[in-house]
Design a protein around this motif. Structure first.
Motif, PDB file in Angstrom:
ATOM      1  N   GLU A  53       0.827  -1.199   0.000  1.00  0.00           N
ATOM      2  CA  GLU A  53       0.000   0.000   0.000  1.00  0.00           C
ATOM      3  C   GLU A  53       0.864   1.254   0.000  1.00  0.00           C
ATOM      4  OE1 GLU A  53      -3.590   1.264   2.895  1.00  0.00           O
ATOM      5  OE2 GLU A  53      -1.561   1.517   3.616  1.00  0.00           O
ATOM      6  N   HIS A  76       0.077   8.833   6.875  1.00  0.00           N
ATOM      7  CA  HIS A  76      -0.488   7.498   7.056  1.00  0.00           C
ATOM      8  C   HIS A  76       0.502   6.424   6.585  1.00  0.00           C
ATOM      9  CE1 HIS A  76      -3.895   4.487   6.759  1.00  0.00           C
ATOM     10  NE2 HIS A  76      -3.018   3.958   5.931  1.00  0.00           N
ATOM     11  N   HIS A  80       2.775   3.456   8.887  1.00  0.00           N
ATOM     12  CA  HIS A  80       2.815   2.004   8.686  1.00  0.00           C
ATOM     13  C   HIS A  80       4.197   1.412   8.973  1.00  0.00           C
ATOM     14  CE1 HIS A  80      -1.043   0.535   7.527  1.00  0.00           C
ATOM     15  NE2 HIS A  80      -1.183   1.333   6.495  1.00  0.00           N
ATOM     16  N   GLU A 101      -4.524  -1.133   9.853  1.00  0.00           N
ATOM     17  CA  GLU A 101      -5.084   0.170   9.473  1.00  0.00           C
ATOM     18  C   GLU A 101      -5.619   0.952  10.679  1.00  0.00           C
ATOM     19  OE1 GLU A 101      -4.365   1.343   6.757  1.00  0.00           O
ATOM     20  OE2 GLU A 101      -3.739  -0.528   5.822  1.00  0.00           O
ATOM     21  N   TYR A 169     -10.824   1.318   8.389  1.00  0.00           N
ATOM     22  CA  TYR A 169     -10.405   2.729   8.312  1.00  0.00           C
ATOM     23  C   TYR A 169     -11.280   3.673   9.127  1.00  0.00           C
ATOM     24  CZ  TYR A 169      -7.168   1.563   4.513  1.00  0.00           C
ATOM     25  OH  TYR A 169      -6.145   1.036   3.766  1.00  0.00           O
TER      26      TYR A 169
HETATM   27 ZN   LIG Z   1      -2.870   1.961   5.505  1.00  0.00          ZN
END
Ligand SMILES: [Zn+2]
Length: 227
Positions: A53, A76, A80, A101, A169
């Motif tokens: 991602e 974001h 991660h 997430e 999310y």
């Molecule tokens: Zn993510």
């Protein structure tokens, strides 16, 4: 470019201070690596593999689920490095909101709150999550899952994906916010997350599970129910 480097530094400093350093970040190697990627200076897989991602393309950077503006999607993706890469997550059963997430979105919200203030974070994060989750609970297939099974497979998978997306999310971040309140606020939550991030890993199952999170908070699944 200078701004990108500055932004990377802010996020890395926030996460290092709140959760702890990345184990492969000795001598600031990880930070340099990420900066190199951001500034287009090339990317060497130097003991640091980025998630799929983690894609600094314009399309990904303007995904509204991950942040209000491109700069926040970038936060974001960097977070991660801590939740998802630095700590791996198990793939909880179908229907579970638990994944990398949740804590990544929650941490992004906390960083944005620090950078742009309470009102901004409330409006662009918490209120968005609430709206998504409200729709989700009203969703026909959530209320009548038996109809989902009757759909052609491609259609069923598309809808299941959309619903999982809301759980990961929006629903989980809201549940984390509720946990934060129940454990006594941001500082208490940060110290719990710091403990989880630095926990002794069981290498036969190194994933951070929802149960471990709940245990660390002294909470049950029911405590975090939003219904
Ligand atoms: Zn993510």
């Amino acid at each position: 470019q200078a701004n990108a480097v500055q932004a990377v530094r802010q996020v890395v400093e926030y996460c290092t201070e709140h959760y702890g350093p990345l184990s492969f970040a000795s001598e600031g190697g990880s930070l340099k690596l990420i900066q190199a990627r951001v500034t287009g200076g090339g990317y060497a897989a130097n003991g640091c593999s980025l998630l799929d991602e983690q894609d600094f393309t314009a399309q990904n950077l303007s995904d509204p689920e991950k942040g209000a503006v491109p700069g926040e999607v970038f936060i974001h993706e960097l977070v991660h490095q801590w939740w998802g890469l630095g700590n791996m997550f198990d793939t909880a059963g179908a229907g579970s909101p638990w994944s990398a997430e949740g804590l990544t979105v929650y941490t992004t919200y906390r960083i944005v709150k620090e950078l742009y203030g309470d009102d901004y974070a409330q409006k662009h994060y918490v209120n968005q999550w609430r709206a998504e989750v409200e729709d989700y609970y009203l969703n026909f297939y959530i209320r009548h899952p038996e109809y989902l099974q009757k759909l052609p497979e491609a259609e069923r998978l598309r809808i299941e994906n959309d619903l999982a997306y809301v759980r990961w999310y929006s629903e989980m971040p809201l549940m984390l916010l509720k946990a934060e309140e129940l454990v006594g606020g941001e500082e208490a939550m940060d110290s719990i997350l710091h403990g989880l991030f630095n926990r002794e890993l069981d290498w036969s199952y190194p994933y951070l599970t929802y149960q471990e999170f709940l245990d660390a908070c002294g909470l049950t699944e029911e405590d975090l129910s939003l219904a």
